[in-house]
Design a protein around this motif. Sequence first.
Motif, PDB file in Angstrom:
ATOM      1  N   LEU A 140     -44.607  13.378  23.719  1.00 56.94           N
ATOM      2  CA  LEU A 140     -44.422  13.546  25.162  1.00 56.94           C
ATOM      3  C   LEU A 140     -45.195  12.527  25.985  1.00 56.94           C
ATOM      4  O   LEU A 140     -44.887  12.338  27.171  1.00 56.94           O
ATOM      5  CB  LEU A 140     -44.856  14.959  25.585  1.00 56.94           C
ATOM      6  N   LEU A 141     -46.184  11.889  25.396  1.00 59.31           N
ATOM      7  CA  LEU A 141     -47.037  10.987  26.151  1.00 59.31           C
ATOM      8  C   LEU A 141     -46.278   9.859  26.847  1.00 59.31           C
ATOM      9  O   LEU A 141     -46.532   9.587  28.038  1.00 59.31           O
ATOM     10  CB  LEU A 141     -48.119  10.404  25.229  1.00 59.31           C
ATOM     11  N   PRO A 142     -45.339   9.157  26.209  1.00 59.29           N
ATOM     12  CA  PRO A 142     -44.615   8.088  26.923  1.00 59.29           C
ATOM     13  C   PRO A 142     -43.876   8.585  28.163  1.00 59.29           C
ATOM     14  O   PRO A 142     -43.942   7.948  29.221  1.00 59.29           O
ATOM     15  CB  PRO A 142     -43.642   7.553  25.864  1.00 59.29           C
ATOM     16  N   SER A 143     -43.184   9.697  28.044  1.00 55.93           N
ATOM     17  CA  SER A 143     -42.460  10.209  29.208  1.00 55.93           C
ATOM     18  C   SER A 143     -43.428  10.669  30.299  1.00 55.93           C
ATOM     19  O   SER A 143     -43.151  10.516  31.491  1.00 55.93           O
ATOM     20  CB  SER A 143     -41.549  11.369  28.798  1.00 55.93           C
ATOM     21  N   MET A 144     -44.582  11.227  29.903  1.00 56.77           N
ATOM     22  CA  MET A 144     -45.570  11.642  30.892  1.00 56.77           C
ATOM     23  C   MET A 144     -46.127  10.444  31.642  1.00 56.77           C
ATOM     24  O   MET A 144     -46.353  10.497  32.860  1.00 56.77           O
ATOM     25  CB  MET A 144     -46.710  12.418  30.209  1.00 56.77           C
ATOM     26  N   ILE A 145     -46.334   9.342  30.936  1.00 52.61           N
ATOM     27  CA  ILE A 145     -46.837   8.125  31.587  1.00 52.61           C
ATOM     28  C   ILE A 145     -45.810   7.587  32.581  1.00 52.61           C
ATOM     29  O   ILE A 145     -46.151   7.190  33.707  1.00 52.61           O
ATOM     30  CB  ILE A 145     -47.201   7.064  30.525  1.00 52.61           C
ATOM     31  N   VAL A 146     -44.548   7.569  32.168  1.00 59.11           N
ATOM     32  CA  VAL A 146     -43.492   7.071  33.057  1.00 59.11           C
ATOM     33  C   VAL A 146     -43.371   7.942  34.301  1.00 59.11           C
ATOM     34  O   VAL A 146     -43.289   7.450  35.433  1.00 59.11           O
ATOM     35  CB  VAL A 146     -42.147   7.016  32.299  1.00 59.11           C
ATOM     36  N   LEU A 147     -43.377   9.276  34.103  1.00 57.76           N
ATOM     37  CA  LEU A 147     -43.270  10.181  35.245  1.00 57.76           C
ATOM     38  C   LEU A 147     -44.472  10.041  36.173  1.00 57.76           C
ATOM     39  O   LEU A 147     -44.333  10.085  37.404  1.00 57.76           O
ATOM     40  CB  LEU A 147     -43.158  11.629  34.756  1.00 57.76           C
ATOM     41  N   ALA A 148     -45.662   9.876  35.602  1.00 54.17           N
ATOM     42  CA  ALA A 148     -46.857   9.688  36.426  1.00 54.17           C
ATOM     43  C   ALA A 148     -46.767   8.402  37.231  1.00 54.17           C
ATOM     44  O   ALA A 148     -47.130   8.364  38.419  1.00 54.17           O
ATOM     45  CB  ALA A 148     -48.106   9.680  35.542  1.00 54.17           C
ATOM     46  N   ALA A 149     -46.279   7.323  36.585  1.00 54.11           N
ATOM     47  CA  ALA A 149     -46.143   6.051  37.298  1.00 54.11           C
ATOM     48  C   ALA A 149     -45.121   6.150  38.422  1.00 54.11           C
ATOM     49  O   ALA A 149     -45.315   5.626  39.529  1.00 54.11           O
ATOM     50  CB  ALA A 149     -45.758   4.942  36.319  1.00 54.11           C
ATOM     51  N   ILE A 150     -44.011   6.863  38.152  1.00 56.97           N
ATOM     52  CA  ILE A 150     -42.960   6.994  39.156  1.00 56.97           C
ATOM     53  C   ILE A 150     -43.432   7.800  40.359  1.00 56.97           C
ATOM     54  O   ILE A 150     -43.092   7.498  41.504  1.00 56.97           O
ATOM     55  CB  ILE A 150     -41.704   7.633  38.528  1.00 56.97           C
ATOM     56  N   SER A 151     -44.220   8.844  40.109  1.00 52.91           N
ATOM     57  CA  SER A 151     -44.630   9.740  41.196  1.00 52.91           C
ATOM     58  C   SER A 151     -45.948   9.343  41.838  1.00 52.91           C
ATOM     59  O   SER A 151     -46.099   9.429  43.063  1.00 52.91           O
ATOM     60  CB  SER A 151     -44.726  11.176  40.663  1.00 52.91           C
ATOM     61  N   LEU A 152     -46.909   8.903  41.045  1.00 50.00           N
ATOM     62  CA  LEU A 152     -48.237   8.624  41.590  1.00 50.00           C
ATOM     63  C   LEU A 152     -48.301   7.291  42.325  1.00 50.00           C
ATOM     64  O   LEU A 152     -48.971   7.188  43.358  1.00 50.00           O
ATOM     65  CB  LEU A 152     -49.282   8.649  40.467  1.00 50.00           C
ATOM     66  N   PHE A 153     -47.612   6.265  41.822  1.00 52.42           N
ATOM     67  CA  PHE A 153     -47.692   4.961  42.481  1.00 52.42           C
ATOM     68  C   PHE A 153     -47.161   5.010  43.911  1.00 52.42           C
ATOM     69  O   PHE A 153     -47.819   4.522  44.835  1.00 52.42           O
ATOM     70  CB  PHE A 153     -46.937   3.905  41.662  1.00 52.42           C
ATOM     71  N   PRO A 154     -45.963   5.606  44.161  1.00 56.85           N
ATOM     72  CA  PRO A 154     -45.521   5.695  45.559  1.00 56.85           C
ATOM     73  C   PRO A 154     -46.470   6.500  46.439  1.00 56.85           C
ATOM     74  O   PRO A 154     -46.657   6.172  47.615  1.00 56.85           O
ATOM     75  CB  PRO A 154     -44.144   6.384  45.451  1.00 56.85           C
ATOM     76  N   PHE A 155     -47.079   7.543  45.868  1.00 54.80           N
ATOM     77  CA  PHE A 155     -47.994   8.364  46.656  1.00 54.80           C
ATOM     78  C   PHE A 155     -49.214   7.552  47.098  1.00 54.80           C
ATOM     79  O   PHE A 155     -49.581   7.544  48.280  1.00 54.80           O
ATOM     80  CB  PHE A 155     -48.425   9.571  45.841  1.00 54.80           C
ATOM     81  N   PHE A 156     -49.838   6.862  46.157  1.00 49.53           N
ATOM     82  CA  PHE A 156     -51.027   6.075  46.503  1.00 49.53           C
ATOM     83  C   PHE A 156     -50.667   4.868  47.376  1.00 49.53           C
ATOM     84  O   PHE A 156     -51.449   4.474  48.250  1.00 49.53           O
ATOM     85  CB  PHE A 156     -51.754   5.624  45.232  1.00 49.53           C
ATOM     86  N   PHE A 157     -49.488   4.311  47.156  1.00 50.54           N
ATOM     87  CA  PHE A 157     -49.069   3.210  48.022  1.00 50.54           C
ATOM     88  C   PHE A 157     -48.816   3.701  49.445  1.00 50.54           C
ATOM     89  O   PHE A 157     -49.099   2.988  50.415  1.00 50.54           O
ATOM     90  CB  PHE A 157     -47.814   2.538  47.468  1.00 50.54           C
TER      91      PHE A 157
END
Length: 296
Positions: free
Chosen positions: A22-39
């Motif tokens: 599950l780790l790869p999909s969790m990383i992708v989902l985190a990048a998709i959701s967290l990057f726009p939030f912090f940006f």
Amino acid sequence: MLQATGKRTRKTKWNRTEFWMLLPSMIVLAAISLFPFFFMIYASFMDYTLDMDKPRFAGFDNWVRIFTTPTFWESWGRTAVYAGGGLVAQLVLGIAMALLLYHIPRARNLLATLWMLPLFVAPIVAGLLWRFLLDPTYGLYNWLLQLIGVDVQILGNAAYAMPAVILMDVWEWTPLITIIVLAGLQTVPQEPLEAAEVDGASGWQKVRYILLPMVRRMIVVALLIRSMDVLRYVDTITIATEGGPADATKIIGYYLMQVAFRFQDIGTAAALGLTMLFVTIMLGKFFLKVMKSEEA
């Protein structure tokens, strides 16, 4: 003892395997959701009005601007009217239709299918459809109103535009409430209903004291979904009224879109988006608290 230890070891290995799978999909989902939030947080402190490629640091100017602009508070006020009126109407009609479908023994699937048709219409298409129907020149509904002596431009009148877009929202999304509540009604056990009937309970008493209490959690789920969705609902309003007339239908979602894409003020739009995110989180926490209290 050895057998229990072996089972525990296999379970630990299986948990590790699940984690690494599950780790790869969790990383992708985190990048998709967290990057726009912090940006978005970063952009809310920047000024993009002079140069989109090289924004300058603006500090809290964007935040001060939105909280001191009357349009911001007026947009939230219209959003409260739009959401409150729409959710109440959708809840009443959705529950009533779900109860009707629940008690109809025949043609239930056909009626349910016909009732669900608005859900398959894209919001933009729905706005275009209603704009044609309410057009003062060739609109069907406007012609029907003229037959009974009512001559008014519904979408061109500030007093009628908001009720009109609320009805558009009710027409399109009430079937969603019906689906959720009907699914809850179909899981209600028959024993309490049969016992109530033996005791001489009327149909309304069975609905009030048995059916509705048993589907309260489903009703809360439906309200949670719709209340979080209504804040970003701009498609139909954009096509039907474009926030007018005289900003009568400019809710917070449309105001955000206007600031971002028409005025090209990305910093202020980011601050607006964060306020909407905060309100959405508060709504989610409130409904989750209600659901937990129902479980208790």
